[in-house]
Write a protein that holds these residues in place. Structure first.
Motif, PDB file in Angstrom:
ATOM      1  N   LEU A 243       0.880  -1.162   0.000  1.00  0.00           N
ATOM      2  CA  LEU A 243       0.000   0.000   0.000  1.00  0.00           C
ATOM      3  C   LEU A 243       0.920   1.216   0.000  1.00  0.00           C
ATOM      4  CD1 LEU A 243      -2.985   0.975   0.187  1.00  0.00           C
ATOM      5  CD2 LEU A 243      -2.647   1.149   2.653  1.00  0.00           C
ATOM      6  N   THR A 244       0.970   1.903  -1.126  1.00  0.00           N
ATOM      7  CA  THR A 244       1.882   3.030  -1.301  1.00  0.00           C
ATOM      8  C   THR A 244       1.152   4.321  -0.960  1.00  0.00           C
ATOM      9  OG1 THR A 244       2.969   1.812  -3.077  1.00  0.00           O
ATOM     10  CG2 THR A 244       3.458   4.152  -2.898  1.00  0.00           C
ATOM     11  N   VAL A 245       1.777   5.138  -0.103  1.00  0.00           N
ATOM     12  CA  VAL A 245       1.095   6.285   0.486  1.00  0.00           C
ATOM     13  C   VAL A 245       1.742   7.599   0.059  1.00  0.00           C
ATOM     14  CG1 VAL A 245       0.268   7.328   2.631  1.00  0.00           C
ATOM     15  CG2 VAL A 245       0.570   4.835   2.498  1.00  0.00           C
ATOM     16  N   GLY A 246       0.930   8.477  -0.511  1.00  0.00           N
ATOM     17  CA  GLY A 246       1.351   9.841  -0.806  1.00  0.00           C
ATOM     18  C   GLY A 246       0.882  10.772   0.297  1.00  0.00           C
ATOM     19  N   ALA A 247       1.336  12.027   0.226  1.00  0.00           N
ATOM     20  CA  ALA A 247       1.014  13.001   1.272  1.00  0.00           C
ATOM     21  C   ALA A 247      -0.008  14.019   0.775  1.00  0.00           C
ATOM     22  CB  ALA A 247       2.274  13.719   1.733  1.00  0.00           C
ATOM     23  N   SER A 248      -1.127  14.090   1.483  1.00  0.00           N
ATOM     24  CA  SER A 248      -2.061  15.194   1.301  1.00  0.00           C
ATOM     25  C   SER A 248      -1.726  16.249   2.357  1.00  0.00           C
ATOM     26  CB  SER A 248      -3.505  14.702   1.436  1.00  0.00           C
ATOM     27  OG  SER A 248      -3.734  14.130   2.714  1.00  0.00           O
ATOM     28  N   GLU A 249      -2.514  17.312   2.396  1.00  0.00           N
ATOM     29  CA  GLU A 249      -2.228  18.378   3.354  1.00  0.00           C
ATOM     30  C   GLU A 249      -2.986  18.166   4.658  1.00  0.00           C
ATOM     31  OE1 GLU A 249      -2.744  22.331   1.911  1.00  0.00           O
ATOM     32  OE2 GLU A 249      -1.568  22.005   0.087  1.00  0.00           O
ATOM     33  N   ASN A 250      -2.278  18.371   5.763  1.00  0.00           N
ATOM     34  CA  ASN A 250      -2.946  18.517   7.038  1.00  0.00           C
ATOM     35  C   ASN A 250      -3.544  19.921   7.073  1.00  0.00           C
ATOM     36  OD1 ASN A 250      -3.824  17.796   9.575  1.00  0.00           O
ATOM     37  ND2 ASN A 250      -1.893  18.268  10.605  1.00  0.00           N
ATOM     38  N   LYS A 251      -4.437  20.173   8.022  1.00  0.00           N
ATOM     39  CA  LYS A 251      -5.046  21.503   8.124  1.00  0.00           C
ATOM     40  C   LYS A 251      -4.587  22.148   9.426  1.00  0.00           C
ATOM     41  CE  LYS A 251      -9.318  23.964   7.143  1.00  0.00           C
ATOM     42  NZ  LYS A 251     -10.768  23.850   6.858  1.00  0.00           N
ATOM     43  N   VAL A 252      -3.465  22.859   9.332  1.00  0.00           N
ATOM     44  CA  VAL A 252      -2.869  23.519  10.484  1.00  0.00           C
ATOM     45  C   VAL A 252      -2.476  24.937  10.072  1.00  0.00           C
ATOM     46  CG1 VAL A 252      -0.921  23.532  12.089  1.00  0.00           C
ATOM     47  CG2 VAL A 252      -2.003  21.373  11.483  1.00  0.00           C
ATOM     48  N   SER A 253      -3.012  25.922  10.754  1.00  0.00           N
ATOM     49  CA  SER A 253      -2.733  27.318  10.396  1.00  0.00           C
ATOM     50  C   SER A 253      -1.851  28.032  11.408  1.00  0.00           C
ATOM     51  CB  SER A 253      -4.039  28.101  10.234  1.00  0.00           C
ATOM     52  OG  SER A 253      -4.817  28.035  11.418  1.00  0.00           O
ATOM     53  N   THR A 254      -1.640  27.417  12.563  1.00  0.00           N
ATOM     54  CA  THR A 254      -0.715  27.977  13.553  1.00  0.00           C
ATOM     55  C   THR A 254       0.209  26.861  14.024  1.00  0.00           C
ATOM     56  OG1 THR A 254      -2.271  27.541  15.377  1.00  0.00           O
ATOM     57  CG2 THR A 254      -2.349  29.721  14.356  1.00  0.00           C
ATOM     58  N   GLY A 255       1.489  27.157  14.121  1.00  0.00           N
ATOM     59  CA  GLY A 255       2.465  26.133  14.475  1.00  0.00           C
ATOM     60  C   GLY A 255       2.982  25.441  13.229  1.00  0.00           C
ATOM     61  N   GLY A 256       4.151  24.858  13.345  1.00  0.00           N
ATOM     62  CA  GLY A 256       4.752  24.230  12.183  1.00  0.00           C
ATOM     63  C   GLY A 256       5.306  25.270  11.233  1.00  0.00           C
ATOM     64  N   ILE A 257       5.337  24.940   9.954  1.00  0.00           N
ATOM     65  CA  ILE A 257       5.874  25.846   8.933  1.00  0.00           C
ATOM     66  C   ILE A 257       4.723  26.624   8.308  1.00  0.00           C
ATOM     67  CG2 ILE A 257       7.206  26.014   6.793  1.00  0.00           C
ATOM     68  CD1 ILE A 257       8.822  25.023   9.189  1.00  0.00           C
TER      69      ILE A 257
END
Length: 713
Positions: A419-433
């Motif tokens: 099962l090959t997994v790509g990356a979608s977007e998380n929903k984070v608007s504060t913290g991280g990059i």
């Protein structure tokens, strides 16, 4: 809304497929080029006729290979793998093989397995300028018990040849480019390729940006919204509220290690969750994590969230883990075993039935290489373990059209059965990059055009991370299979001194990161939930990997058209077609859909399988108009790294409608098939699994899993 996929075809034929219906074998499809065997039939090389020792040849049949064909060959020769179309690799003398051909009219041709057919196209072209350039190569042999003999012969070819590792059917060695053809010519050698550079698939963020994270993070959990672990977008809450927490499931992770590498002193988020740990890193005696990547990955699978009082926990927080550390303290990098099956076998013996891997060969770009073949080979022999691999982080818009380019998949994520997994977007608007992509150092080279250039990396859950590798594979298979959040993921930080903060430390216990590395363990957590549902709710005591995979893709959410809307390819529309496609695969993981599978969904785990020319059918009735979504998955026999097509056993999924018409994708490339059709009229339907070609079936048949939902409007 469920819609008919574009390449679904309609026909009025309803007859059962016969063996003769399969296309006759007249072409050998190899990476080195297509060989028209009809032109070779009466023009065999004189050098072949002079050979008296047994070596490898390709025997092609005039029609799909039957069990009787194989039995006849095995009675006189050693028989190895399959090559498309309708051919088997055998060992024998040319004279004896020609005699066999003359007495068996079903044989189309006998072709010498030439050295050129065995050499990976990823080598630079051989020339007088590079003939003495030494490089690391991986040699795959047909038989494990011949590997050391072949290695000894390699050492005699050239004084510059230096053997490194002989393990199973793999030989790793330093070989001058000019000697590669001589290595490929040795009897018993199946494939020669450059050794890929293996790396972890966390996206390497600019150091200046990660220092900003440290400066702005609260660190006391007061600024958290619940989106940070990535589990909310995937709707894990629905599973947890129903008691599906991964309980009773064992997941293994092969990575840079896990925290202290000691069950007694491990980070509190893993206390009570680790069954065992093993060191696999070169010259390593511990499975600790001095780098930090593996600890972050493990936290997303099953971190208990203890340090954060339950705020930052993994998707399957009551599952157990078998940790496998591959960090080499001498190399200061990952060192993956040349025999990948060792990873899976060790974990399997400790009860793991899910194995997650956030690493690969970043520059293999869609190749079905020796490492992908190894994984498929192990899975075909052990069909009840689901193995996940990250797709890679090589997504880029090199042609500057505002869309991520195709063909950047990493091996072993190119394997058929994982099962090959790509990356979608998380929903984070504060913290991280939290900067526009344009602010990243690589943006002007990798993502220079709108709408990507000014976008943010975690502002839209229906978006795909710009760095996520896209398919298809070189042979045209759809990859990745699925996507999950992989941007701005907050998970456990390794406590080993000097471990990396990745995208930045939130506090001493947690750190931010992103990449397909982060999407894959979240998907592994969802797979643990799925397996728990299959066992406890649906009564499958030992579900196959095919059934787990079918369940995951059946419940995924189609993200079409992506985060920028239906604006057209010329303006950068992210996903151009409905699923499946090589941007999102079958869609984003949705755990709520997994735990809410109801009576309208039928799940079949057929271990006996379907034979060539046969079919197995399932009827359902719609009392009023309705929709159908059906997914067929099978764990295929391993293909050849020398073949231009990885698929070996080819099944078809066909829907027969009340009026006798049939619908099918006519897909002869993938080992996943689907039918998605809306507004079907009332009536009785037949959903059939047909054996188109099954040259390498166990007992002449190919096992499969089928999941379908017929829902009345």
């Amino acid at each position: 809304m469920i819609q008919l996929v574009k390449n679904l075809t309609v026909t009025t034929a309803v007859a059962v497929l016969s063996v003769s219906a399969a296309q006759a074998g007249t072409v050998l499809k190899l990476n080195a080029g297509a060989i028209e065997t009809s032109k070779l039939a009466n023009n065999y090389a004189a050098s072949w006729m002079m050979e008296s020792h047994a070596t490898e040849y390709i025997v092609q049949f005039k029609k799909a290979i039957t069990e009787n064909d194989k039995a006849n060959l095995k009675a006189e020769f050693e028989v190895f793998g399959y090559l498309p179309d309708d051919a088997l690799v055998v060992r024998g003398t040319f004279a004896k093989l020609i005699s066999f051909k003359n007495s068996h009219p079903e044989v189309q041709a006998v072709v010498k397995y030439a050295p050129a057919y065995k050499i990976s196209s990823s080598f630079d072209a051989a020339s007088i300028f590079n003939k003495d350039t030494v490089q690391s190569v991986t040699v795959k042999t047909f038989k494990a018990n011949e590997a050391r003999i072949i290695a000894a012969k390699m050492a005699k070819l050239n004084p510059q040849v230096e053997l490194q590792v002989v393990d199973g059917k793999s030989i790793m060695a330093l070989v001058p480019r000019g000697s590669v053809a001589q290595v490929a010519a040795l009897t018993g050698v199946e494939h020669v390729q450059p050794t890929p550079e293996i790396e972890s698939f966390h996206f390497v963020m600019d150091e200046t940006l990660t220092s900003d994270v440290v400066a702005t993070a609260a660190g006391d959990y007061s600024d958290l919204t619940g989106d940070e672990p990535g589990t909310r977008v995937m709707k894990f809450d629905a599973a947890w509220s129903m008691g599906f927490t991964g309980r009773g499931q064992v997941v293994s992770m092969a990575d840079t290690g896990l925290d202290s590498g000691n069950i007694a002193t491990i980070h509190q988020d893993f206390a009570g969750g680790v069954i065992s740990g093993y060191p696999f890193g070169l010259w390593s005696k511990s499975w600790d994590d001095p780098m930090g990547h593996g600890t972050h990955v493990a936290g997303s699978v099953l971190g208990r969230g203890t340090a954060s009082k339950g705020l930052l926990k993994g998707g399957a927080f009551e599952a157990k883990m078998v940790a496998e550390g591959m960090w080499s303290p001498m190399m200061k990098n990952l060192s993956v075993p040349s025999k990948l099956g060792d990873l899976f076998t060790k974990a399997y013996a400790d009860g793991a039935r899910i194995h997650t891997n956030s690493w690969g060969g970043a520059r293999t770009f869609g190749a079905y290489d020796n490492f992908a073949v190894q994984v498929d080979e192990w899975l075909y022999a052990n069909p009840d373990m689901l193995i996940l691999f990250a797709a890679g982080n090589s997504g880029a818009d090199k042609n500057k059209d505002g869309r991520i380019d195709a063909n950047s998949m990493a091996s072993p994520g190119t394997a058929k059965n994982v099962l090959t997994v790509g990356a979608s977007e998380n929903k984070v608007s504060t913290g991280g990059i939290q900067v526009p992509i344009s602010k990243l150092r690589a943006a002007k080279d990798e993502w220079p055009a709108e709408p990507i250039y000014s976008d943010y990396i975690s502002n839209n859950e229906n978006g795909i991370a710009m760095f996520s590798s896209r398919g298809p594979t070189i042979d045209g298979r759809v990859k990745p299979d699925i996507v999950a959040p992989g941007t701005n993921i907050l998970s456990v930080k390794s406590q080993v001194k000097d471990a990396s903060d990745l995208w930045g430390a939130y506090n001493k216990d947690y750190a931010w990161s992103g990449g397909t590395s982060m999407a894959t363990p979240l998907t592994a957590g969802a797979a643990a939930i799925a397996r728990q549902v299959l066992v406890e709710k649906l009564g499958f005591q030992n579900p196959s990997a095919a059934l787990m995979k079918a369940t995951m893709i059946h419940t995924a959410v189609d993200m079409y058209p992506g985060q920028f809307g239906e604006i057209g390819a010329s303006r950068g529309q992210e996903i151009l077609t409905r699923r499946p496609n090589s941007d999102e695969g079958y869609g984003r993981v949705d755990v709520s859909n997994i735990v809410n599978l109801g009576s309208q969904t039928q799940m079949i785990d057929n271990r006996q399988g379907v034979a060539q020319g046969a079919e197995v059918s399932y009827e359902f009735t719609l009392s009023r108009p309705g929709n159908l979504y059906a997914n067929l998955v099978w764990t295929d026999a391993p293909g050849s790294a020398n073949a231009a097509q990885a698929l070996v056993n080819d099944l078809d999924l066909v829907l027969t409608m009340p009026n006798g018409q049939t619908l099918s994708m006519n897909d002869h490339i993938n080992n996943l098939e689907m039918i998605e059709k809306a507004n079907l009229p009332a009536g009785t339907y037949k959903l059939s699994v047909k054996g188109f070609k099954v040259p390498q079936g166990k007992g002449g048949a190919q096992a499969y899993a089928l999941v379908y939902t017929a829902k009345e409007l």
